[in-house]
Design an enzyme around this catalytic site. Structure first.
Site, short mmCIF file in Angstrom:
data_model
loop_
_atom_site.label_atom_id
_atom_site.label_comp_id
_atom_site.label_asym_id
_atom_site.label_seq_id
_atom_site.Cartn_x
_atom_site.Cartn_y
_atom_site.Cartn_z
N HIS A 224 0.86 -1.08 -0.41
CA HIS A 224 0.16 -0.07 0.02
C HIS A 224 0.84 1.29 0.31
CE1 HIS A 224 -3.25 2.55 1.80
NE2 HIS A 224 -4.13 1.56 0.69
N LYS A 226 3.31 4.20 -1.43
CA LYS A 226 3.18 5.30 -2.64
C LYS A 226 4.67 6.15 -2.86
CE LYS A 226 -1.63 5.05 -1.51
NZ LYS A 226 -2.37 3.99 -0.36
N ASP A 231 16.57 9.36 -8.43
CA ASP A 231 18.35 9.57 -8.46
C ASP A 231 19.52 9.10 -6.32
OD1 ASP A 231 18.90 10.16 -10.69
OD2 ASP A 231 19.26 12.37 -10.33
N HIS A 404 -8.63 11.53 0.10
CA HIS A 404 -7.85 10.27 0.59
C HIS A 404 -7.37 10.75 1.69
CE1 HIS A 404 -6.06 7.20 -1.22
NE2 HIS A 404 -6.84 6.58 -0.53
N LYS A 406 -4.22 11.06 3.73
CA LYS A 406 -3.84 10.56 5.26
C LYS A 406 -2.78 12.05 5.86
CE LYS A 406 -4.34 6.85 1.76
NZ LYS A 406 -5.42 6.58 2.16
N ASP A 411 -0.16 20.43 16.82
CA ASP A 411 0.37 21.57 18.04
C ASP A 411 1.39 22.65 16.55
OD1 ASP A 411 -0.85 21.30 19.95
OD2 ASP A 411 1.02 20.30 20.85
#
EC number: 2.7.8.-
Length: 486
Positions: A224, A226, A231, A404, A406, A411
């Site tokens: 899952h 991404k 380089d 979508h 997350k 603070d």
């Protein structure tokens, strides 16, 4: 007829009940939340045979013997490489802000590496901005390009990304791509993989879905993450899959997907390369650790750059670290806590931390999409709303697409972003990635984005929530029953 009856009883006595007994013992011996244990016991006894099959397929985090052996053999080389990078002491942060210090100490203790300073980090808030930057960086690559995604779908700007990758491979850039088998089923049944491989791109179908592997490992274990690394110096992490939202799940009835991505330059990209190398070797058996660190790769802004930590979770990585990290960050909050997540089905411990933060005076805001693409998750998440509202948590239902993103802001100084949903699958099962940033300027940028989400949301009050119909409450409780598996 009597013979058939006797045979059925014999099968039950010799096969079925011993299997149920063994599964029951395994459930009771496993260290898992009580709600999950009770749910599994109810399923295997209420739904004969199917319940047992479901537990064998999805009940335990089982990688399969070959993967377990690979994980054990791969990790030592990763540890050696991490020890080598520790020689470059000037890239490591010796101190953090008060709110970030507990989390960075936890990560250092559990992962063996402290926070990395000297990184330049840019927050990209829409797909067009993110994909355009990715294409530009691919076109400027000099040595290697590495990617891993859960979903890859052709169409729109994604076709431009594919074209840029093919051009890069043609000019001699080493391109490696891992894509999850289940998440990208349609992609692997299109002409794109063959086209990319013919150009010289190494394309791997990660965690292949195959009926014959049903009893060899968990079929719902997913890659899952991404991640993009270019380089070993430029990298991307976020919630966005390799899709153009204008062409992605348009018939789902939830609107366009809304994501954010961070683009990073500096030594943290090399650390991401180590995680990628681990995943790659697990899939292929090939060792591709980044070139040994040198000043050209890891030196960027020694004094001014953002301080960053990477948290990799999933089989083979420190157990429960992502949940421990979230809880540590939440308990560190003193003033304000903002969370955004598409899927909210938290563990009891995480739920307790969120509610406790609100009850001790922290302003806690949670932004959740009003509609999402999973029926069970949508209704199961609502089973938590009453307790959240009673604790003083402010809930906002995003109404302008499927949120979508997350993210977690603490603070206004500590930020967590990545692929982790606040659900049981992300917390306990999948391969996930999270970037932690200790920087007030970046924190302010993230809060600005989160408040933009809030401005496009409808606040949910306790008075309104208490007036919901009885049939809603029934569906919520039924779906909540399955929350340990969502």
């Amino acid at each position: 007829m009597a013979i058939v009856y006797i045979l059925l009883n014999l099968i039950l006595f010799l096969i079925y009940w011993p299997m149920i007994t063994i599964i029951t013992i395994r459930i009771l011996l496993k260290r898992r939340p009580v709600t999950s244990t009770l749910t599994w016991l109810l399923i295997i006894y209420i739904i004969p045979l199917l319940g047992a099959i479901a537990y064998i397929a999805f009940g335990e985090l089982y990688l399969g013997k070959k993967r377990i052996m690979k994980a054990k053999s791969v990790w030592p080389s990763t540890v050696i490489w991490l020890k080598k990078i520790k020689c470059y002491k000037y890239i490591f942060c010796k101190d953090n802000s008060n709110v970030a210090r507990p989390l960075f100490k936890l990560c250092e203790k559990r992962q063996g590496i402290s926070g990395i300073k000297g990184n330049k980090i840019q927050l990209l808030t829409n797909y067009q901005e993110a994909l355009t930057n990715i294409i530009q960086d691919i076109n400027s690559a000099n040595y290697n390009i590495e990617m891993v995604f859960y979903i890859w779908q052709e169409g729109g700007l994604v076709d431009k990304v594919t074209e840029a990758l093919i051009n890069a491979a043609n000019r001699g850039i080493k391109c490696r791509i891992m894509i999850d088998s289940a998440g990208s089923w349609a992609f692997f049944h299109s002409r794109q993989p063959e086209k990319m491989r013919k150009a010289g791109i190494e394309l791997i179908e990660s965690l292949k879905v195959n009926f014959f592997r049903f009893f060899l490992r968990r079929m719902d274990l997913r890659q899952h993450r991404k991640i993009i690394i270019i380089d070993n110096h430029i990298s991307y992490v976020g919630s966005m899959n390799m899709v153009d939202p204008r062409f992605f799940k348009q018939n789902a009835g939830v609107g366009q997907w809304i994501d954010i991505v961070v683009r990073m330059e500096g030594p943290v990209s090399t650390i991401l390369g180590v995680i990628y190398a681990f995943d790659w070797e697990m899939e292929t058996g090939q060792l591709i650790l980044p070139t040994h660190p040198n000043s050209k790769i890891i030196q960027f802004e020694q004094t001014k750059g953002n301080t960053t930590q990477i948290i990799a979770s999933g089989p083979g990585f420190p157990e429960e670290l992502i949940q421990q990290s979230l809880i540590t960050a939440i308990f560190s909050a003193r003033n304000k806590l903002i969370l955004t997540t598409p899927y909210f089905v938290p563990s009891d411990t995480l739920m307790y931390a969120i509610c406790t933060a609100a009850m001790r005076g922290v302003e806690v805001l949670i932004v959740i999409p009003n509609k999402n693409n999973f029926f069970l998750v949508r209704w199961a998440s609502r089973a938590f709303y009453s307790q959240l509202l009673e604790s003083g948590v402010k809930i906002y239902q995003f109404n302008d697409g499927l949120l979508h993103t997350k993210s977690l802001s603490v603070d206004g100084e500590l930020s967590l972003l990545g692929s982790v949903n606040l659900d049981m699958r992300s917390l306990w099962l999948n391969f996930e990635i999270t970037v932690v940033i200790d920087d007030k300027n970046f924190g302010n940028d993230l809060i600005f984005v989160q408040y933009d989400y809030i401005s496009r949301s409808i606040p949910l009050t306790q008075k309104t929530w208490n007036k919901r119909p009885l049939w809603n409450r029934i569906i919520e409780r039924i779906c909540y029953f399955f929350s340990p598996f969502l």
